[in-house]
Design an enzyme around this catalytic site. Structure first.
Site, PDB file in Angstrom:
ATOM      1  N   SER A   1      47.297  32.921  44.205  1.00 59.92           N
ATOM      2  CA  SER A   1      46.017  33.486  44.619  1.00 59.92           C
ATOM      3  C   SER A   1      44.867  32.663  44.061  1.00 59.92           C
ATOM      4  O   SER A   1      45.027  31.930  43.078  1.00 59.92           O
ATOM      5  CB  SER A   1      45.879  34.930  44.119  1.00 59.92           C
ATOM      6  OG  SER A   1      45.658  34.945  42.711  1.00 59.92           O
ATOM      7  N   ASP A   2      43.706  32.786  44.689  1.00 64.29           N
ATOM      8  CA  ASP A   2      42.498  32.296  44.040  1.00 64.29           C
ATOM      9  C   ASP A   2      42.216  33.210  42.857  1.00 64.29           C
ATOM     10  O   ASP A   2      42.793  34.295  42.727  1.00 64.29           O
ATOM     11  CB  ASP A   2      41.332  32.288  45.032  1.00 64.29           C
ATOM     12  CG  ASP A   2      40.248  31.296  44.639  1.00 64.29           C
ATOM     13  OD1 ASP A   2      40.201  30.891  43.457  1.00 64.29           O
ATOM     14  OD2 ASP A   2      39.432  30.944  45.499  1.00 64.29           O
ATOM     15  N   TRP A   3      41.311  32.789  41.984  1.00 69.14           N
ATOM     16  CA  TRP A   3      41.066  33.526  40.744  1.00 69.14           C
ATOM     17  C   TRP A   3      40.471  34.900  41.049  1.00 69.14           C
ATOM     18  O   TRP A   3      39.408  35.017  41.641  1.00 69.14           O
ATOM     19  CB  TRP A   3      40.168  32.697  39.837  1.00 69.14           C
ATOM     20  CG  TRP A   3      40.913  31.825  38.873  1.00 69.14           C
ATOM     21  CD1 TRP A   3      40.649  31.691  37.543  1.00 69.14           C
ATOM     22  CD2 TRP A   3      42.055  30.976  39.119  1.00 69.14           C
ATOM     23  NE1 TRP A   3      41.557  30.816  36.947  1.00 69.14           N
ATOM     24  CE2 TRP A   3      42.428  30.367  37.891  1.00 69.14           C
ATOM     25  CE3 TRP A   3      42.812  30.682  40.257  1.00 69.14           C
ATOM     26  CZ2 TRP A   3      43.507  29.488  37.777  1.00 69.14           C
ATOM     27  CZ3 TRP A   3      43.884  29.799  40.146  1.00 69.14           C
ATOM     28  CH2 TRP A   3      44.218  29.217  38.926  1.00 69.14           C
TER      29      TRP A   3
ATOM     30  N   GLY B   1      41.716  36.866  43.194  1.00 68.04           N
ATOM     31  CA  GLY B   1      41.828  37.053  44.634  1.00 68.04           C
ATOM     32  C   GLY B   1      43.081  37.805  45.046  1.00 68.04           C
ATOM     33  O   GLY B   1      43.568  37.638  46.165  1.00 68.04           O
TER      34      GLY B   1
END
Length: 298
Positions: free
Chosen positions: A241-243, A245
């Protein structure tokens, strides 16, 4: 001068089937979520090392957001894309970025960003190579080949599209807004750079976008992660995931999100995941499948 460079790990020769079989539920859960901002979990009992990731894309920042150790700053992605020179970009990846990552003990660079520039007002458009999907994809592939030929992994991001301010880079309400996009635009514009990168370079990992696409958050989209990325394109790497996210437990596991990052305010705690297992929303097999992908990267 001695540098703390990453060394080859004995774990590279480990039997992953045996390792996964020996994992407890809590250990498998731990492997699917980060530690702090830029590390994965180590499982000392089984000899599983942690790995460190570092921000990119026009340098290797290290593991500090502010006041970090100085690093080489290469031209922005837009400037690299404007060269139309894949050989040059590959050389930048190998001789500058891979070498810099080793100096900072990072095994994985969180780059390149291969989203499409759609509006000059996009605040992070300098991270993107081009408004053209073919050029973006070929430059991305060269960037990935260069770094990975130096023994350092890459993370192409942010999978997948966005609105007119480019994929994943609309800052207003970026965690919740919904991109309604046709299949033709999705495939011929927004996903094309990712597809070309996979075809010509095989990145070690992919980072999902914050937003929704056609009603579903990308980190929870089985269609995008399992059906397109893995089954259709043949991607064998890890999906993170993105941070911050990740937005839940069961849907992200089922969709094929292998690693939640970072290890702050996370969903994948032992308590929450075990509650989902007990409620039969997910199974221990689901967790181990995601943990195995993390181990393959390690």
């Amino acid at each position: 001068m001695l540098f703390n460079m990453p060394q080859p790990s004995d774990f590279a020769n480990a039997n992953l089937d045996e390792i996964v079989e020996k994992l407890t539920n809590d250990e498998a859960i731990a492997l699917t979520s980060g530690v702090g901002l830029f590390h994965t979990h180590a499982i000392e009992r089984l000899g599983i090392p942690a790995i460190k990731v570092s921000d990119g894309p026009n340098g290797v920042r290290g593991n500090h957001l502010l006041m970090s150790t100085p690093a080489k700053c290469i031209p922005s992605a837009t400037a690299l894309g404007a060269t139309w020179d894949t050989q040059l970009v590959e050389e930048v990846g190998l001789k500058l970025l891979a070498a810099e990552a080793k100096l900072k003990s990072a095994s994985l660079i969180l780059a390149p960003t291969c989203n499409i520039q759609r509006n000059p007002l996009g605040g992070r458009s300098f991270e993107f190579f081009s408004e053209d999907p073919i050029l973006s994809g070929l430059i991305t592939a060269a960037y990935v080949r260069g770094i990975q030929s130096g023994g350092i992994g890459t993370t192409i991001k942010h999978f997948v599209p966005d609105d007119s301010l480019s994929a994943n880079e609309k800052e207003d309400d970026r965690n919740a807004y919904d991109v309604i996009v046709s299949q033709r635009a999705l495939r011929e514009i927004y996903m094309m750079p990712f597809m070309l990168a996979e075809k010509y370079a095989q990145p070690w990992s992919v980072m999902t976008a914050y937003n929704r696409v056609n009603g579903t958050h990308v980190s929870e989209s089985s269609y995008l992660i399992n059906d397109v990325l893995r089954k259709e394109w043949g991607f064998k790497g890890m999906v993170m995931s993105d941070w911050l996210g990740t937005y839940g437990v069961d849907q992200a596991y089922k969709a094929g999100l292998d690693l939640e990052m970072p290890g702050l305010r996370k969903w994948r705690t032992s308590d929450q995941v075990n509650r989902n297992i007990n409620a039969r929303k997910i199974t221990a097999r689901d967790i181990r499948a995601r943990a195995r992908k993390v181990l393959e990267l390690v």
